[in-house]
Write a protein that holds these residues in place. Structure first.
Motif, PDB file in Angstrom:
ATOM      1  N   MET A 137       0.831  -1.163   0.000  1.00 30.61           N
ATOM      2  CA  MET A 137       0.000   0.000   0.000  1.00 30.61           C
ATOM      3  C   MET A 137       0.887   1.242   0.000  1.00 30.61           C
ATOM      4  O   MET A 137       1.851   1.310   0.745  1.00 30.61           O
ATOM      5  N   ARG A 138       0.554   2.171  -0.824  1.00 24.19           N
ATOM      6  CA  ARG A 138       1.325   3.400  -0.907  1.00 24.19           C
ATOM      7  C   ARG A 138       0.720   4.424   0.058  1.00 24.19           C
ATOM      8  O   ARG A 138      -0.473   4.670   0.047  1.00 24.19           O
ATOM      9  N   CYS A 139       1.571   4.995   0.891  1.00 27.99           N
ATOM     10  CA  CYS A 139       1.104   6.031   1.807  1.00 27.99           C
ATOM     11  C   CYS A 139       2.169   7.118   1.903  1.00 27.99           C
ATOM     12  O   CYS A 139       3.331   6.898   1.591  1.00 27.99           O
ATOM     13  N   VAL A 140       1.738   8.284   2.316  1.00 21.70           N
ATOM     14  CA  VAL A 140       2.641   9.427   2.440  1.00 21.70           C
ATOM     15  C   VAL A 140       2.794   9.748   3.918  1.00 21.70           C
ATOM     16  O   VAL A 140       1.812   9.972   4.626  1.00 21.70           O
ATOM     17  N   ILE A 141       4.042   9.741   4.365  1.00 23.56           N
ATOM     18  CA  ILE A 141       4.361  10.097   5.744  1.00 23.56           C
ATOM     19  C   ILE A 141       5.451  11.151   5.687  1.00 23.56           C
ATOM     20  O   ILE A 141       6.500  10.928   5.076  1.00 23.56           O
ATOM     21  N   ALA A 142       5.175  12.294   6.276  1.00 24.05           N
ATOM     22  CA  ALA A 142       6.107  13.433   6.280  1.00 24.05           C
ATOM     23  C   ALA A 142       6.482  13.839   4.855  1.00 24.05           C
ATOM     24  O   ALA A 142       7.641  14.076   4.541  1.00 24.05           O
ATOM     25  N   ARG A 143       5.489  13.885   3.991  1.00 27.89           N
ATOM     26  CA  ARG A 143       5.617  14.310   2.589  1.00 27.89           C
ATOM     27  C   ARG A 143       6.472  13.369   1.738  1.00 27.89           C
ATOM     28  O   ARG A 143       6.863  13.710   0.635  1.00 27.89           O
ATOM     29  N   PHE A 144       6.779  12.169   2.234  1.00 27.12           N
ATOM     30  CA  PHE A 144       7.524  11.188   1.456  1.00 27.12           C
ATOM     31  C   PHE A 144       6.644   9.973   1.212  1.00 27.12           C
ATOM     32  O   PHE A 144       6.018   9.462   2.137  1.00 27.12           O
ATOM     33  N   PRO A 145       6.606   9.463  -0.016  1.00 28.92           N
ATOM     34  CA  PRO A 145       5.795   8.272  -0.295  1.00 28.92           C
ATOM     35  C   PRO A 145       6.521   6.994   0.140  1.00 28.92           C
ATOM     36  O   PRO A 145       7.731   6.860  -0.020  1.00 28.92           O
ATOM     37  N   PHE A 146       5.752   6.064   0.717  1.00 32.24           N
ATOM     38  CA  PHE A 146       6.280   4.773   1.139  1.00 32.24           C
ATOM     39  C   PHE A 146       5.346   3.687   0.648  1.00 32.24           C
ATOM     40  O   PHE A 146       4.127   3.847   0.672  1.00 32.24           O
ATOM     41  N   GLY A 171       6.667   4.452  13.450  1.00 30.86           N
ATOM     42  CA  GLY A 171       6.956   5.322  12.310  1.00 30.86           C
ATOM     43  C   GLY A 171       8.442   5.479  12.061  1.00 30.86           C
ATOM     44  O   GLY A 171       8.899   5.465  10.913  1.00 30.86           O
ATOM     45  N   GLN A 172       9.217   5.603  13.122  1.00 32.64           N
ATOM     46  CA  GLN A 172      10.667   5.759  12.975  1.00 32.64           C
ATOM     47  C   GLN A 172      11.302   4.502  12.403  1.00 32.64           C
ATOM     48  O   GLN A 172      12.127   4.564  11.497  1.00 32.64           O
ATOM     49  N   VAL A 173      10.902   3.333  12.904  1.00 28.14           N
ATOM     50  CA  VAL A 173      11.491   2.076  12.446  1.00 28.14           C
ATOM     51  C   VAL A 173      11.092   1.790  10.999  1.00 28.14           C
ATOM     52  O   VAL A 173      11.927   1.425  10.174  1.00 28.14           O
ATOM     53  N   VAL A 174       9.829   1.983  10.675  1.00 25.79           N
ATOM     54  CA  VAL A 174       9.324   1.619   9.347  1.00 25.79           C
ATOM     55  C   VAL A 174       9.821   2.579   8.265  1.00 25.79           C
ATOM     56  O   VAL A 174      10.165   2.144   7.162  1.00 25.79           O
ATOM     57  N   THR A 175       9.882   3.887   8.584  1.00 22.40           N
ATOM     58  CA  THR A 175      10.267   4.866   7.561  1.00 22.40           C
ATOM     59  C   THR A 175      11.733   5.253   7.600  1.00 22.40           C
ATOM     60  O   THR A 175      12.259   5.754   6.611  1.00 22.40           O
ATOM     61  N   GLY A 176      12.391   5.062   8.754  1.00 16.94           N
ATOM     62  CA  GLY A 176      13.777   5.481   8.879  1.00 16.94           C
ATOM     63  C   GLY A 176      13.927   6.979   9.094  1.00 16.94           C
ATOM     64  O   GLY A 176      15.023   7.514   9.038  1.00 16.94           O
ATOM     65  N   GLN A 177      12.815   7.666   9.346  1.00 16.38           N
ATOM     66  CA  GLN A 177      12.847   9.107   9.561  1.00 16.38           C
ATOM     67  C   GLN A 177      12.892   9.430  11.044  1.00 16.38           C
ATOM     68  O   GLN A 177      12.552   8.612  11.891  1.00 16.38           O
ATOM     69  N   ASP A 178      13.289  10.651  11.340  1.00 17.09           N
ATOM     70  CA  ASP A 178      13.286  11.135  12.705  1.00 17.09           C
ATOM     71  C   ASP A 178      11.841  11.314  13.164  1.00 17.09           C
ATOM     72  O   ASP A 178      10.974  11.689  12.376  1.00 17.09           O
ATOM     73  N   ARG A 179      11.590  11.066  14.429  1.00 20.29           N
ATOM     74  CA  ARG A 179      10.220  11.145  14.968  1.00 20.29           C
ATOM     75  C   ARG A 179       9.624  12.542  14.862  1.00 20.29           C
ATOM     76  O   ARG A 179       8.415  12.707  14.848  1.00 20.29           O
ATOM     77  N   ARG A 180      10.475  13.545  14.805  1.00 23.96           N
ATOM     78  CA  ARG A 180       9.974  14.917  14.715  1.00 23.96           C
ATOM     79  C   ARG A 180       9.485  15.270  13.314  1.00 23.96           C
ATOM     80  O   ARG A 180       8.837  16.275  13.114  1.00 23.96           O
ATOM     81  N   ALA A 203      -0.650  10.991  13.768  1.00 25.83           N
ATOM     82  CA  ALA A 203      -1.854  10.736  12.973  1.00 25.83           C
ATOM     83  C   ALA A 203      -1.518  10.106  11.623  1.00 25.83           C
ATOM     84  O   ALA A 203      -2.254   9.242  11.132  1.00 25.83           O
ATOM     85  N   GLU A 204      -0.405  10.518  11.021  1.00 26.74           N
ATOM     86  CA  GLU A 204      -0.003   9.938   9.730  1.00 26.74           C
ATOM     87  C   GLU A 204       0.288   8.444   9.876  1.00 26.74           C
ATOM     88  O   GLU A 204      -0.115   7.636   9.044  1.00 26.74           O
ATOM     89  N   VAL A 205       0.978   8.082  10.935  1.00 22.36           N
ATOM     90  CA  VAL A 205       1.330   6.676  11.155  1.00 22.36           C
ATOM     91  C   VAL A 205       0.090   5.872  11.535  1.00 22.36           C
ATOM     92  O   VAL A 205      -0.098   4.752  11.046  1.00 22.36           O
ATOM     93  N   VAL A 206      -0.769   6.429  12.376  1.00 19.03           N
ATOM     94  CA  VAL A 206      -1.996   5.736  12.766  1.00 19.03           C
ATOM     95  C   VAL A 206      -2.839   5.455  11.527  1.00 19.03           C
ATOM     96  O   VAL A 206      -3.357   4.352  11.351  1.00 19.03           O
ATOM     97  N   ARG A 207      -2.975   6.433  10.652  1.00 20.26           N
ATOM     98  CA  ARG A 207      -3.753   6.257   9.426  1.00 20.26           C
ATOM     99  C   ARG A 207      -3.178   5.131   8.569  1.00 20.26           C
ATOM    100  O   ARG A 207      -3.891   4.254   8.089  1.00 20.26           O
ATOM    101  N   ALA A 208      -1.860   5.112   8.401  1.00 23.78           N
ATOM    102  CA  ALA A 208      -1.215   4.084   7.581  1.00 23.78           C
ATOM    103  C   ALA A 208      -1.355   2.698   8.218  1.00 23.78           C
ATOM    104  O   ALA A 208      -1.678   1.724   7.531  1.00 23.78           O
TER     105      ALA A 208
END
Length: 103
Positions: free
Chosen positions: A1-10, A47-56, A61-66
């Motif tokens: 499933m394609r989702c956008v977290i912190a303006r980046f598609p995953f 969110g940090q583990v799955v995306t590799g991004q900083d928590r900030r 809400a973005e992670v909950v939605r995904a």
């Protein structure tokens, strides 16, 4: 499933998230959380583990939605206990008779 977290598609999959979180020890989850397998993880940790991004960089809400779209159980913030006012017997009787309670 394609989702956008912190303006980046995953491209996330349920099995991919399960594999990413395997062996990760859950932190304390005082706020929103996600149940993955038999463990409850804080949303920001997932969110940090799955995306590799900083928590900030992303919101909870973005992670909950995904995670909800992937079929994981998400829990919201714990409800604050409601404040109830204790009335003395005279005030209680007055309320029963229809008189407003003085603040």
């Amino acid at each position: 499933m394609r989702c956008v977290i912190a303006r980046f598609p995953f491209d996330l999959t349920r099995s991919g998230v399960l594999e990413s979180m395997k062996g990760i020890k859950p932190e304390q989850a005082p706020g929103e959380s996600v149940i993955i397998g038999r463990r409850t993880y804080p949303v920001k940790q997932v969110g940090q583990v799955v995306t590799g991004q900083d928590r900030r960089d992303f919101s909870a809400a973005e992670v909950v939605r995904a995670m909800a779209r992937l079929g994981f159980t998400c829990r919201g913030l714990p409800q604050a206990p409601s404040v109830t006012r204790v009335l003395n017997p005279l005030q209680h009787a007055s309320v029963m008779l229809g008189a407003p309670v003085a603040a």
